[in-house]
Design a protein around this motif. Sequence first.
Motif, mmCIF file in Angstrom:
data_model
loop_
_atom_site.group_PDB
_atom_site.id
_atom_site.type_symbol
_atom_site.label_atom_id
_atom_site.label_comp_id
_atom_site.label_asym_id
_atom_site.label_seq_id
_atom_site.Cartn_x
_atom_site.Cartn_y
_atom_site.Cartn_z
ATOM 1 N N ALA A 207 0.820 -1.220 0.000
ATOM 2 C CA ALA A 207 0.000 0.000 0.000
ATOM 3 C C ALA A 207 0.850 1.265 0.000
ATOM 4 O O ALA A 207 0.390 2.313 -0.453
ATOM 5 C CB ALA A 207 -0.935 -0.008 1.201
ATOM 6 N N ARG A 208 2.061 1.174 0.487
ATOM 7 C CA ARG A 208 2.921 2.359 0.565
ATOM 8 C C ARG A 208 3.160 2.973 -0.810
ATOM 9 O O ARG A 208 3.272 4.187 -0.946
ATOM 10 C CB ARG A 208 4.250 1.982 1.211
ATOM 11 C CG ARG A 208 5.126 3.192 1.455
ATOM 12 C CD ARG A 208 6.408 2.830 2.123
ATOM 13 N NE ARG A 208 6.160 2.566 3.542
ATOM 14 C CZ ARG A 208 6.995 1.921 4.322
ATOM 15 N NH1 ARG A 208 8.125 1.478 3.851
ATOM 16 N NH2 ARG A 208 6.702 1.735 5.584
ATOM 17 N N ALA A 209 3.227 2.152 -1.871
ATOM 18 C CA ALA A 209 3.542 2.630 -3.224
ATOM 19 C C ALA A 209 2.329 3.129 -4.007
ATOM 20 O O ALA A 209 2.473 3.640 -5.112
ATOM 21 C CB ALA A 209 4.216 1.503 -4.014
ATOM 22 N N VAL A 210 1.131 2.997 -3.455
ATOM 23 C CA VAL A 210 -0.104 3.275 -4.210
ATOM 24 C C VAL A 210 -0.265 4.756 -4.539
ATOM 25 O O VAL A 210 -0.195 5.616 -3.657
ATOM 26 C CB VAL A 210 -1.332 2.748 -3.438
ATOM 27 C CG1 VAL A 210 -2.633 3.231 -4.075
ATOM 28 C CG2 VAL A 210 -1.294 1.229 -3.363
ATOM 29 N N LYS A 211 -0.504 5.021 -5.814
ATOM 30 C CA LYS A 211 -0.806 6.379 -6.292
ATOM 31 C C LYS A 211 -2.207 6.445 -6.910
ATOM 32 O O LYS A 211 -2.731 7.521 -7.143
ATOM 33 C CB LYS A 211 0.217 6.807 -7.332
ATOM 34 C CG LYS A 211 1.650 6.761 -6.839
ATOM 35 C CD LYS A 211 2.283 8.120 -6.965
ATOM 36 C CE LYS A 211 3.723 8.105 -6.537
ATOM 37 N NZ LYS A 211 3.875 8.302 -5.115
ATOM 38 N N LEU A 212 -2.795 5.257 -7.179
ATOM 39 C CA LEU A 212 -4.124 5.163 -7.786
ATOM 40 C C LEU A 212 -4.878 4.016 -7.133
ATOM 41 O O LEU A 212 -4.388 2.884 -7.118
ATOM 42 C CB LEU A 212 -3.999 4.912 -9.296
ATOM 43 C CG LEU A 212 -5.291 4.600 -10.050
ATOM 44 C CD1 LEU A 212 -6.236 5.796 -10.057
ATOM 45 C CD2 LEU A 212 -4.971 4.159 -11.481
ATOM 46 N N ALA A 213 -6.056 4.310 -6.592
ATOM 47 C CA ALA A 213 -6.923 3.293 -5.998
ATOM 48 C C ALA A 213 -8.157 3.139 -6.880
ATOM 49 O O ALA A 213 -8.816 4.130 -7.209
ATOM 50 C CB ALA A 213 -7.329 3.679 -4.580
ATOM 51 N N ILE A 214 -8.450 1.893 -7.250
ATOM 52 C CA ILE A 214 -9.569 1.610 -8.154
ATOM 53 C C ILE A 214 -10.593 0.738 -7.430
ATOM 54 O O ILE A 214 -10.230 -0.211 -6.735
ATOM 55 C CB ILE A 214 -9.082 0.892 -9.429
ATOM 56 C CG1 ILE A 214 -7.984 1.713 -10.122
ATOM 57 C CG2 ILE A 214 -10.258 0.647 -10.386
ATOM 58 C CD1 ILE A 214 -7.362 1.015 -11.325
ATOM 59 N N PHE A 215 -11.853 1.066 -7.652
ATOM 60 C CA PHE A 215 -12.951 0.346 -7.021
ATOM 61 C C PHE A 215 -13.893 -0.235 -8.072
ATOM 62 O O PHE A 215 -14.225 0.446 -9.038
ATOM 63 C CB PHE A 215 -13.778 1.307 -6.140
ATOM 64 C CG PHE A 215 -12.971 1.993 -5.088
ATOM 65 C CD1 PHE A 215 -12.884 1.474 -3.812
ATOM 66 C CD2 PHE A 215 -12.291 3.168 -5.381
ATOM 67 C CE1 PHE A 215 -12.127 2.116 -2.836
ATOM 68 C CE2 PHE A 215 -11.537 3.821 -4.416
ATOM 69 C CZ PHE A 215 -11.456 3.281 -3.139
ATOM 70 N N ASP A 216 -14.348 -1.459 -7.849
ATOM 71 C CA ASP A 216 -15.502 -1.992 -8.551
ATOM 72 C C ASP A 216 -16.720 -1.380 -7.843
ATOM 73 O O ASP A 216 -16.587 -0.777 -6.770
ATOM 74 C CB ASP A 216 -15.498 -3.522 -8.440
ATOM 75 C CG ASP A 216 -16.696 -4.162 -9.092
ATOM 76 O OD1 ASP A 216 -17.158 -3.663 -10.137
ATOM 77 O OD2 ASP A 216 -17.191 -5.177 -8.559
ATOM 78 N N VAL A 217 -17.897 -1.534 -8.417
ATOM 79 C CA VAL A 217 -19.087 -0.945 -7.796
ATOM 80 C C VAL A 217 -19.959 -2.016 -7.144
ATOM 81 O O VAL A 217 -20.023 -2.120 -5.921
ATOM 82 C CB VAL A 217 -19.915 -0.124 -8.817
ATOM 83 C CG1 VAL A 217 -21.202 0.390 -8.176
ATOM 84 C CG2 VAL A 217 -19.099 1.035 -9.351
ATOM 85 N N ASP A 218 -20.646 -2.817 -7.949
ATOM 86 C CA ASP A 218 -21.602 -3.790 -7.414
ATOM 87 C C ASP A 218 -20.874 -4.864 -6.604
ATOM 88 O O ASP A 218 -20.011 -5.566 -7.115
ATOM 89 C CB ASP A 218 -22.412 -4.427 -8.541
ATOM 90 C CG ASP A 218 -23.288 -3.408 -9.257
ATOM 91 O OD1 ASP A 218 -23.913 -2.588 -8.569
ATOM 92 O OD2 ASP A 218 -23.324 -3.429 -10.505
ATOM 93 N N GLY A 219 -21.208 -4.953 -5.324
ATOM 94 C CA GLY A 219 -20.560 -5.906 -4.440
ATOM 95 C C GLY A 219 -19.361 -5.329 -3.712
ATOM 96 O O GLY A 219 -18.806 -5.973 -2.824
ATOM 97 N N VAL A 220 -18.943 -4.121 -4.063
ATOM 98 C CA VAL A 220 -17.806 -3.459 -3.410
ATOM 99 C C VAL A 220 -18.267 -2.149 -2.776
ATOM 100 O O VAL A 220 -18.197 -1.973 -1.578
ATOM 101 C CB VAL A 220 -16.639 -3.227 -4.398
ATOM 102 C CG1 VAL A 220 -15.540 -2.390 -3.769
ATOM 103 C CG2 VAL A 220 -16.092 -4.568 -4.880
ATOM 104 N N LEU A 221 -18.733 -1.214 -3.611
ATOM 105 C CA LEU A 221 -19.291 0.034 -3.087
ATOM 106 C C LEU A 221 -20.759 -0.143 -2.715
ATOM 107 O O LEU A 221 -21.343 0.727 -2.063
ATOM 108 C CB LEU A 221 -19.134 1.167 -4.100
ATOM 109 C CG LEU A 221 -17.689 1.553 -4.435
ATOM 110 C CD1 LEU A 221 -17.661 2.691 -5.450
ATOM 111 C CD2 LEU A 221 -16.910 1.922 -3.187
#
Length: 173
Positions: free
Chosen positions: A8-22
């Motif tokens: 996680a320390r290197a993360v510059k972009l976080a991506i999310f799915d929608v249905d079942g995640v958000l």
Amino acid sequence: MNDLLRRARAVKLAIFDVDGVLTDGRLYFLEDGSEFKTFNTLDGHGIKMLINSGVQTAIISGRKTPVVERRANNLGIQHLFQGREDKLVVLDGLLAELGLSYEQVAYLGDDLPDLPVIRRVGLGMAVASADSFVRQHAHGVTQARGGDGAAREFCELIMRAQGTLDAAQAAYL
């Protein structure tokens, strides 16, 4: 150091799915054919805090609905891709546009269409309610279920690893 925190320390972009995640994964259709979804406010605030910490965000969803566009705009999510089944192709295009590497990406998903991205990125996680095969192949699994705080947990993990969580929380004291 915990492997998830290291990733996680290197993360510059976080991506999310929608249905079942958000969301909890349920699809609600009204008689007129329109659709509605329920989102968790804790997840939403976690995404806002993550954005404010300097991490870019994106949604890649296989389904397309105006509700998701409204939610993404409301949260300030910078990149939105809907109606896209081949999420790895979307990811590759986005990385080329942003000049990022796979190691700089975190992804949170729940089902088989998410698995190619989960396995490719630096931090690929599944929600607690994800398909068991997906959970087995993810770097980590949230304690919370999709639509019930999993995205907040994911955001806070990234912020904790990058040393930005304490300051974000302290702003409310």
